[in-house]
Design an enzyme around this catalytic site. Structure first.
Site, mmCIF file in Angstrom:
data_model
loop_
_atom_site.group_PDB
_atom_site.id
_atom_site.type_symbol
_atom_site.label_atom_id
_atom_site.label_comp_id
_atom_site.label_asym_id
_atom_site.label_seq_id
_atom_site.Cartn_x
_atom_site.Cartn_y
_atom_site.Cartn_z
ATOM 1 N N GLY A 12 50.945 18.022 29.580
ATOM 2 C CA GLY A 12 50.181 19.063 30.267
ATOM 3 C C GLY A 12 51.012 20.153 30.919
ATOM 4 C CG ASN A 14 51.259 24.894 27.108
ATOM 5 O OD1 ASN A 14 51.554 26.080 27.103
ATOM 6 N ND2 ASN A 14 51.843 24.006 26.320
ATOM 7 N NE ARG A 58 39.236 8.749 17.828
ATOM 8 C CZ ARG A 58 39.978 9.563 17.057
ATOM 9 N NH1 ARG A 58 39.383 10.434 16.275
ATOM 10 N NH2 ARG A 58 41.277 9.480 17.069
ATOM 11 C CG LEU A 84 47.283 15.100 20.509
ATOM 12 C CD1 LEU A 84 48.310 13.975 20.551
ATOM 13 C CD2 LEU A 84 47.777 16.248 19.645
ATOM 14 C CB ILE A 87 36.445 19.560 19.186
ATOM 15 C CG1 ILE A 87 37.793 19.811 19.853
ATOM 16 C CG2 ILE A 87 35.288 19.920 20.081
ATOM 17 C CD1 ILE A 87 37.902 19.327 21.242
ATOM 18 C CG HIS A 103 49.120 25.082 15.632
ATOM 19 N ND1 HIS A 103 48.690 23.786 15.468
ATOM 20 C CD2 HIS A 103 50.088 25.284 14.705
ATOM 21 C CE1 HIS A 103 49.368 23.225 14.477
ATOM 22 N NE2 HIS A 103 50.211 24.116 13.991
ATOM 23 C CG ASP A 144 45.449 23.839 13.609
ATOM 24 O OD1 ASP A 144 45.080 23.855 14.803
ATOM 25 O OD2 ASP A 144 46.230 22.988 13.156
ATOM 26 C CD GLU A 173 53.152 25.678 23.130
ATOM 27 O OE1 GLU A 173 52.563 25.421 22.085
ATOM 28 O OE2 GLU A 173 53.530 24.800 23.927
HETATM 29 C C1 GRF Z 1 52.166 22.164 22.914
HETATM 30 O O1 GRF Z 1 53.306 22.385 22.155
HETATM 31 C C2 GRF Z 1 50.944 22.642 22.208
HETATM 32 O O2 GRF Z 1 51.144 23.738 21.394
HETATM 33 C C3 GRF Z 1 50.623 21.456 21.366
HETATM 34 O O3 GRF Z 1 50.864 20.357 22.184
HETATM 35 C C4 GRF Z 1 51.906 20.681 23.082
HETATM 36 C C5 GRF Z 1 51.445 20.315 24.448
HETATM 37 O O4 GRF Z 1 52.484 20.385 25.371
HETATM 38 N N1 GRF Z 1 49.341 21.581 20.745
HETATM 39 P P1 GRF Z 1 52.182 20.182 26.910
HETATM 40 O O5 GRF Z 1 51.417 18.875 27.066
HETATM 41 O O6 GRF Z 1 51.393 21.351 27.400
HETATM 42 O O7 GRF Z 1 53.532 20.107 27.556
#
Ligand code: GRF
Length: 186
Positions: A12, A14, A58, A84, A87, A103, A144, A173
């Site tokens: 997490g 991001n 899930r 992951l 959806i 992505h 995607d 990101e």
């Molecule tokens: C990121 O690289 C995102 O693009 C991918 O999963 C990763 C998640 O990273 N789909 P984090 O959990 O935000 O560190």
């Protein structure tokens, strides 16, 4: 106030950048962090920001439990940040044009089933490509393949390993995802 929910299955980092970005915003707030993993570190990060969390299996997600929660919390946008599971269509339809994914490659390259996390960066390394990057896109019923909103690239050198590629991609990101989300909100 526009309400965002972030769905994530892992660390997490991001999600954290997004929570940081919207902290104190008068336009939008992160109202919920959801995960299919009860021990995902993203849940700790959410607590740090005082954001409510929600975990589900899930099976529960497929049975509509997550959709019901998002509706109950009056969520306007769903942000997938390292989520992951596939959806369910019903959920995608409910947030049509209001669900966004990041992505870790330049789609349409290295997308599709099985292309996540380190698998993506290993494939990039094996290909000999001289660049990779990130793609932020709307989500539709196919992995995607939704409308691409934003891409940014970074060079790949012969010295790079899947690990160093991952670091470069993460940096992109963290730099762009929050502001691209904000621009989508109008
Ligand atoms: C990121 O690289 C995102 O693009 C991918 O999963 C990763 C998640 O990273 N789909 P984090 O959990 O935000 O560190």
């Amino acid at each position: 106030m526009i309400r965002l929910a972030i769905l994530a299955s892992g660390s997490g980092s991001n999600a954290e950048k997004i929570m940081e970005h919207f902290q104190g915003s008068s336009k939008a707030q992160v109202g919920l962090v959801g995960s299919n993993k009860a021990d995902a570190f993203v849940l700790e990060r959410a607590k740090k920001f005082g954001v409510p969390t929600f975990t589900f299996s899930r099976k529960e997600m497929d049975a509509g439990v997550l959709l019901a929660k998002l509706q109950e919390e009056k969520i306007d946008w769903v942000i997938l940040a390292g989520f992951l599971l596939k959806i369910p269509d019903e959920l995608i339809r409910a947030f049509s044009d209001h669900m966004v994914n990041i992505h870790p490659a330049l789609l349409p390259k290295y997308g599709g089933k099985g292309m996540y996390g380190v698998h993506v960066h290993e494939a990039v390394k094996a290909s000999g490509d001289t660049e990779t990057g990130i793609t932020i896109h709307l989500v539709n019923e196919h992995y995607d393949e939704g409308k691409i909103i934003f891409q940014a690239a970074t060079p790949v050198t012969p010295e790079d390993t899947p690990d160093t590629i991952a670091q470069k991609v993460h940096a992109l990101e963290h730099r762009y995802f929050p502001e691209v989300i904000e621009s989508l909100l109008g």
